[in-house]
Structures are given as structure tokens and as C-alpha cells.
Write an enzyme that holds these catalytic residues in place. Sequence first.
Site, PDB file in Angstrom:
ATOM      1  N   ASP A 171      18.044  21.542 -14.726  1.00 27.84           N
ATOM      2  CA  ASP A 171      20.106  21.033 -14.744  1.00 27.84           C
ATOM      3  C   ASP A 171      20.182  21.132 -16.152  1.00 27.84           C
ATOM      4  O   ASP A 171      21.596  21.205 -16.945  1.00 27.84           O
ATOM      5  CB  ASP A 171      20.322  19.922 -14.018  1.00 27.84           C
ATOM      6  CG  ASP A 171      19.532  19.114 -15.121  1.00 27.84           C
ATOM      7  OD1 ASP A 171      18.899  18.779 -15.299  1.00 27.84           O
ATOM      8  OD2 ASP A 171      20.143  17.433 -15.691  1.00 27.84           O
ATOM      9  N   TYR A 265      16.744  24.134 -25.315  1.00 26.30           N
ATOM     10  CA  TYR A 265      15.601  23.521 -25.883  1.00 26.30           C
ATOM     11  C   TYR A 265      15.178  24.847 -27.139  1.00 26.30           C
ATOM     12  O   TYR A 265      13.997  24.585 -27.588  1.00 26.30           O
ATOM     13  CB  TYR A 265      14.937  24.187 -24.774  1.00 26.30           C
ATOM     14  CG  TYR A 265      14.893  22.482 -23.928  1.00 26.30           C
ATOM     15  CD1 TYR A 265      14.103  20.958 -24.208  1.00 26.30           C
ATOM     16  CD2 TYR A 265      16.035  22.220 -23.495  1.00 26.30           C
ATOM     17  CE1 TYR A 265      14.148  20.515 -23.611  1.00 26.30           C
ATOM     18  CE2 TYR A 265      16.396  21.045 -22.505  1.00 26.30           C
ATOM     19  CZ  TYR A 265      14.883  19.833 -22.681  1.00 26.30           C
ATOM     20  OH  TYR A 265      15.756  19.126 -21.967  1.00 26.30           O
TER      21      TYR A 265
END
Length: 442
Positions: A171, A265
Amino acid sequence: MTKKFSVTIAGGGSTFTPGIILMLMENTNRFPVGEIKLYDNNMERQQILGEACKIMMQERHPAIKFSYTTDPKEAFSDIDFVMAHIRVGLYEMREKDEKIPLKYGVVGQETCGPGGIAYGMRSIGGVLEILDYMEKYSPNAWMLNYSNPAAIVAEATRRLRPTSKIINICDMPVAIEGIFADILGYKSRKDFIVRYYGLNHFGWWTSITDKAGNDLLPKLKEHVNQFGYASNTEDFQHKAPSWIETFKKAKDIYALDPTTLPNTYLKYYYYPDYVVEHSDIHHTRANEVIEGREKEVFGMAKKIIAANTAKDASFHTGAHATFIVDLACAIAFNTKERMLLIVENNGIIENFSKDAMVEVPCLVGNNGPEPLSIGTIPTFQKGLMEQQVAVEKLTVDAWIEGSYQKLWQALTLSKTVPSASVAKQILDDLIVANKDFWPELQ
């Protein structure tokens, strides 16, 4: 008569479970549900959330059958979908995933670097177990899996359960696209058509347009160049401090390749020194979650049980829950909705390993995902991805073979780890910490 679907939520003791149930209830007009079951092997945690959700369901949706159990046969019989979000080892082990690498000056994060490798070694067996239960008791069901670390789990299921009806999802791109909508003043991420490629927690947007075909990247890039993914919405201001910092850091990630927009990330791979410098070994993200979401969700559940009513109770529903309902709808009704999913490359990215699990746009119908072609990718992204795919494959090798050597290689190859000697020190500590969860390594 409209079919009503039966859903098992695997990881019933998760703090995300109430949000998924609420999201399912909010969407019964497009995804009719007749039954919801919770399954967990931790009865203590699940019973608290299960009892609270039972009261809530009886009051708000009495026509929908609801139950929770630790019995696999009961949980996985006569179902259409499994929505799986397990965390093997709970937050006690997440804390070790984060703090052990930091002890050696290495990024401590639950899905990236040594922490992600450690978590992956715990998750593989748990996901396979649930998948096997589903196939034994409901062979026609689909498993929608967002148990982390999704990249390692996806590689393991590709190799060990190649014919299984499992779709691995994440997600995070959905959440970032929600921020894009906030920045641009759009109502929803669903107003966009996106092009994206990469690995899980390791990708880039190459195109974002609205439904009329207008290019939205220039305005987004202008914002990201100044502010990263920070937005002025109230929702953004209420995010945990570590997430606010992560979204702001997107400005520096973007600087490496201003032709694309990055997944947040990537900061752990581009700027590991920065991440370590700004980490507190005594108080990591795991502690934030324990003190925040864990406390709030279980506190609310206990309040519902004590009062024997959910009248004034509320649980948060986020992108995490919305995305999985969208995916279930696409499969159930063959909608061909466009979604970012983790699938085997097999030529989608022309100049990349065929057997790599990549995250790309797919059209989703009742036969599962149909990936869209990406073409060739630049040297910079290709090099980064090849290194990370090798880490993921070596980790799965280590789990299958019980190989210390392969896991040492995986840690050494991770871009977050500076040397083989540091990798070995971290690995030896992780082996001790994970003695109850990992296969024995030789």
C-alpha cells in the site's frame, strides 16, 4: 441474486484488522460480504480485537456473519478471499530487526537492509502455511497478501508455490499517490493514471496524468524539489514524526534522478549514513507503533468490550484497507482496474531478469493480474534493482537451503551494509535473536 463473498482476514490480531473490516462494510454496495472470519495463531491478541469487532458488527451489520478462530479448518473453509497481513514475531521482533543493525552503524528498518532480511526469514514460513490452509480447504479462493517484507515473500511464493492463487501487494505507492493528490488539489489518487516500475519499496513513477491525459509530473516535481512529499493537509501534520521526516527526505531522493519521482523507501539505500545518524537506537519506529497505533487500537477495543457497545467507537481506515478492497472487487467482478502489483517480470521490463518479482501497473480481472509493458529502464535504476533482487533471491535461497553462507552473502550485498565483516556480526546477532523463528542455518 447477488453473490455475497466470504472473507478470512489472516492476522486477525493485527491493529489493521478493524480498519479492514470497516472498509469492507463501507463498500458492501460494490463488494457484497456475507461473512467475515478472523484467523490468528495468537488467541490472546485476536480475542481482544475479535470481541470488539463482534460487538461492532452485531450493532452495525447484524446480517453479516462474523467469527474469529485459531482453527485453520474453521477459518479457511468455504471462503472466497484471504486477506493476509501477518507479522511473525510481532513488534518484539521488529524492535530487534531495527536495533541490532543500528548497534553496528547500519540502517535499522523493518523491510530494508538486515532488518528486512531478518523479517523475511520469519515471514516466508508463515505466509506459506496460510496459503496451504487456503488451498486445502478452499482451493478456488484468492489470497491477497500484504504481509511484509513483500518482495522476499513474493520471491518465496513464486518459487515454492508457483501455481497458487496469491497476489502480493503493497500500500506504500497508494499512500504516496494519496499525497500527490493532496499536493495537486485532486480529490483522490484514483483521478490519476500512473506509470511506475521497480521492486517493492524500491521504485519510481515515470508518468502521472489525469483522466484527460494532462501531464501532472511538472507541477509535482516543482513541489518535490522544494518540499519533498510534505503537504499542508491536516492528515499529513498528524502523521508520526518518523513518517513526516521520511516524506520530506523525498526531496533528496528525487535529486538523484529528477526525471522520475521516487518511492520514499529509497532513502534507506541512497542515504544510509543520514538514516543512521538520525536514528535513536533506544527508540525506533517499532517503539513509535507500540506507543501509538498498538495502544490506540487495543485501547479502543478494550473500551468497546467494557461498555459492551461500539456506539461511540471508531477505528482508522487507511490506504492499506482501501487498496485491498479495490483488488478484491477487480477479481470478483473482472473490472480490469489498473493497479500496482508485485508480479514476475517475464519480459515486462525488457532489460531486466525474467524471474525477478517487480512492482508494475497491472490490469486486474478474475484471472488475476495482467501486467503492462514497461520497456527498457535506465542504467542507474537497473543497477540498483539488480543488486536488491540478488539480496532477495539469496535470502530465499538461505531459507530453503538452511544456508548460513547464502544469508551472509545476502547481508553483504545489501546496499545498506558497508562490509562483509559487519554483515557477519549483524547476522550472528540476528541468528540468536531469531532462534525460535528461522530455520537452522548450517
